[in-house]
Design an enzyme around this catalytic site. Structure first.
Site, PDB file in Angstrom:
ATOM      1  N   ASP A 103       0.850  -1.192   0.000  1.00 34.36           N
ATOM      2  CA  ASP A 103       0.000   0.000   0.000  1.00 34.36           C
ATOM      3  C   ASP A 103       0.889   1.246   0.000  1.00 34.36           C
ATOM      4  O   ASP A 103       1.892   1.311   0.707  1.00 34.36           O
ATOM      5  CB  ASP A 103      -0.919  -0.005   1.226  1.00 34.36           C
ATOM      6  CG  ASP A 103      -2.060   0.985   1.088  1.00 34.36           C
ATOM      7  OD1 ASP A 103      -3.213   0.548   0.947  1.00 34.36           O
ATOM      8  OD2 ASP A 103      -1.784   2.213   1.125  1.00 34.36           O
ATOM      9  N   ILE A 104       0.507   2.222  -0.804  1.00 30.95           N
ATOM     10  CA  ILE A 104       1.317   3.437  -0.963  1.00 30.95           C
ATOM     11  C   ILE A 104       1.289   4.304   0.300  1.00 30.95           C
ATOM     12  O   ILE A 104       2.173   5.133   0.511  1.00 30.95           O
ATOM     13  CB  ILE A 104       0.807   4.232  -2.193  1.00 30.95           C
ATOM     14  CG1 ILE A 104       1.882   5.102  -2.782  1.00 30.95           C
ATOM     15  CG2 ILE A 104      -0.459   5.003  -1.888  1.00 30.95           C
ATOM     16  CD1 ILE A 104       1.538   5.661  -4.159  1.00 30.95           C
TER      17      ILE A 104
ATOM     18  N   ASN B  83     -12.927  -3.108   2.160  1.00 27.62           N
ATOM     19  CA  ASN B  83     -13.941  -2.062   2.225  1.00 27.62           C
ATOM     20  C   ASN B  83     -14.808  -2.150   0.974  1.00 27.62           C
ATOM     21  O   ASN B  83     -14.279  -2.194  -0.140  1.00 27.62           O
ATOM     22  CB  ASN B  83     -13.276  -0.684   2.291  1.00 27.62           C
ATOM     23  CG  ASN B  83     -12.543  -0.463   3.599  1.00 27.62           C
ATOM     24  OD1 ASN B  83     -13.069  -0.786   4.657  1.00 27.62           O
ATOM     25  ND2 ASN B  83     -11.332   0.073   3.536  1.00 27.62           N
TER      26      ASN B  83
ATOM     27  N   GLU C  92     -12.240   3.405  -1.615  1.00 31.06           N
ATOM     28  CA  GLU C  92     -11.736   4.498  -2.461  1.00 31.06           C
ATOM     29  C   GLU C  92     -11.447   4.045  -3.880  1.00 31.06           C
ATOM     30  O   GLU C  92     -11.497   4.858  -4.805  1.00 31.06           O
ATOM     31  CB  GLU C  92     -10.444   5.071  -1.859  1.00 31.06           C
ATOM     32  CG  GLU C  92     -10.659   5.860  -0.586  1.00 31.06           C
ATOM     33  CD  GLU C  92      -9.341   6.240   0.068  1.00 31.06           C
ATOM     34  OE1 GLU C  92      -8.279   6.033  -0.543  1.00 31.06           O
ATOM     35  OE2 GLU C  92      -9.406   6.722   1.206  1.00 31.06           O
ATOM     36  N   VAL C  93     -11.055   2.793  -4.035  1.00 38.25           N
ATOM     37  CA  VAL C  93     -10.649   2.310  -5.360  1.00 38.25           C
ATOM     38  C   VAL C  93     -11.653   1.233  -5.801  1.00 38.25           C
ATOM     39  O   VAL C  93     -11.827   0.230  -5.095  1.00 38.25           O
ATOM     40  CB  VAL C  93      -9.221   1.727  -5.337  1.00 38.25           C
ATOM     41  CG1 VAL C  93      -8.822   1.241  -6.732  1.00 38.25           C
ATOM     42  CG2 VAL C  93      -8.227   2.762  -4.819  1.00 38.25           C
TER      43      VAL C  93
ATOM     44  N   HIS D 158     -10.166  -5.156  -3.448  1.00 35.31           N
ATOM     45  CA  HIS D 158      -8.849  -5.346  -2.830  1.00 35.31           C
ATOM     46  C   HIS D 158      -9.040  -5.762  -1.383  1.00 35.31           C
ATOM     47  O   HIS D 158      -9.936  -5.289  -0.695  1.00 35.31           O
ATOM     48  CB  HIS D 158      -7.978  -4.089  -2.923  1.00 35.31           C
ATOM     49  CG  HIS D 158      -8.671  -2.828  -2.532  1.00 35.31           C
ATOM     50  ND1 HIS D 158      -9.602  -2.206  -3.342  1.00 35.31           N
ATOM     51  CD2 HIS D 158      -8.570  -2.050  -1.424  1.00 35.31           C
ATOM     52  CE1 HIS D 158     -10.034  -1.110  -2.752  1.00 35.31           C
ATOM     53  NE2 HIS D 158      -9.436  -0.990  -1.577  1.00 35.31           N
TER      54      HIS D 158
ATOM     55  N   HIS E  80      -6.994  -5.702   2.118  1.00 40.36           N
ATOM     56  CA  HIS E  80      -5.842  -5.178   2.857  1.00 40.36           C
ATOM     57  C   HIS E  80      -5.340  -6.275   3.792  1.00 40.36           C
ATOM     58  O   HIS E  80      -6.143  -6.928   4.476  1.00 40.36           O
ATOM     59  CB  HIS E  80      -6.243  -3.996   3.737  1.00 40.36           C
ATOM     60  CG  HIS E  80      -6.781  -2.799   3.021  1.00 40.36           C
ATOM     61  ND1 HIS E  80      -6.038  -1.657   2.815  1.00 40.36           N
ATOM     62  CD2 HIS E  80      -7.998  -2.549   2.472  1.00 40.36           C
ATOM     63  CE1 HIS E  80      -6.780  -0.753   2.186  1.00 40.36           C
ATOM     64  NE2 HIS E  80      -7.977  -1.269   1.964  1.00 40.36           N
TER      65      HIS E  80
HETATM   66  P1  AMP Z   1      -9.841   1.506   0.240  1.00 37.67           P
HETATM   67  O1  AMP Z   1     -10.222   2.682   1.087  1.00 37.67           O
HETATM   68  O2  AMP Z   1     -10.102   0.189   0.934  1.00 37.67           O
HETATM   69  O3  AMP Z   1     -10.434   1.578  -1.154  1.00 37.67           O
HETATM   70  O4  AMP Z   1      -8.258   1.555   0.123  1.00 37.67           O
HETATM   71  C1  AMP Z   1      -7.556   1.966  -0.992  1.00 37.67           C
HETATM   72  C2  AMP Z   1      -6.090   1.825  -0.654  1.00 37.67           C
HETATM   73  O5  AMP Z   1      -5.331   1.927  -1.847  1.00 37.67           O
HETATM   74  C3  AMP Z   1      -5.568   2.900   0.300  1.00 37.67           C
HETATM   75  O6  AMP Z   1      -5.018   2.259   1.457  1.00 37.67           O
HETATM   76  C4  AMP Z   1      -4.490   3.615  -0.521  1.00 37.67           C
HETATM   77  O7  AMP Z   1      -3.384   4.013   0.256  1.00 37.67           O
HETATM   78  C5  AMP Z   1      -4.117   2.557  -1.546  1.00 37.67           C
HETATM   79  N1  AMP Z   1      -3.578   3.063  -2.799  1.00 37.67           N
HETATM   80  C6  AMP Z   1      -4.088   4.026  -3.599  1.00 37.67           C
HETATM   81  N2  AMP Z   1      -3.323   4.203  -4.681  1.00 37.67           N
HETATM   82  C7  AMP Z   1      -2.310   3.316  -4.584  1.00 37.67           C
HETATM   83  C8  AMP Z   1      -1.186   2.989  -5.391  1.00 37.67           C
HETATM   84  N3  AMP Z   1      -0.936   3.634  -6.550  1.00 37.67           N
HETATM   85  N4  AMP Z   1      -0.342   2.021  -4.978  1.00 37.67           N
HETATM   86  C9  AMP Z   1      -0.565   1.373  -3.812  1.00 37.67           C
HETATM   87  N5  AMP Z   1      -1.617   1.621  -3.009  1.00 37.67           N
HETATM   88  C10 AMP Z   1      -2.463   2.580  -3.382  1.00 37.67           C
END
Ligand code: AMP
Length: 126
Positions: free
Chosen positions: A39-40, A97, A105-106, A110, A112
């Protein structure tokens, strides 16, 4: 902004770009079914994301529409990553999530994996 997990898959999301190699990531593990990367913005000493290679928005989408092979491959990949990272004995936490209340967010499924310290209560209180 949080994802509406009922929307169709958006192939411009950041994890789709990582899967296509359009943006870099720090790969931890990759096989036919899954990609794992750091994770970034880590929230624990070890914070790894595992994503299925297929185009699925959420756990709901994946569990309804993924093939048995995709689902088995993904679940096994999560376990493999945790084992290889030495997380089984000290313990670790899995989190996915889904949708707005969970602040997804994405819009690509995914999981974690958090580890490396006592991880505190399961959910924020209050
Ligand atoms: P979520 O809130 O569960 O959708 O988490 C999205 C996660 O993706 C967050 O913990 C971010 O830090 C992570 N994230 C977003 N962009 C990147 C990226 N380019 N590389 C790695 N992790 C990322």
């Amino acid at each position: 902004m949080a994802v509406d997990a009922t929307k169709p898959y958006d192939d411009q999301n950041i994890f789709a770009k990582i899967l296509r190699g359009e943006i870099p990531s720090k790969t931890v593990y990759e096989d036919e079914w899954a990609l794992a990367f750091y994770d970034i913005n880590p929230q624990a000493p070890q914070h790894i994301l595992v994503i299925p290679k297929g185009a699925y928005v959420s756990w709901d989408d994946f569990s309804a529409n993924g093939s048995d092979a995709e689902i088995a491959g993904f679940v096994r990949a999560v376990g493999h990553v945790a084992r290889e990272a030495g997380m089984v004995e000290p313990g670790y936490r899995l989190l996915a999530n889904i949708g707005q209340d969970a602040h997804q967010e994405v819009p690509h499924l995914h999981v974690h994996i958090f580890a490396g310290k006592p991880l505190g209560p399961m959910l924020m209180r209050g």
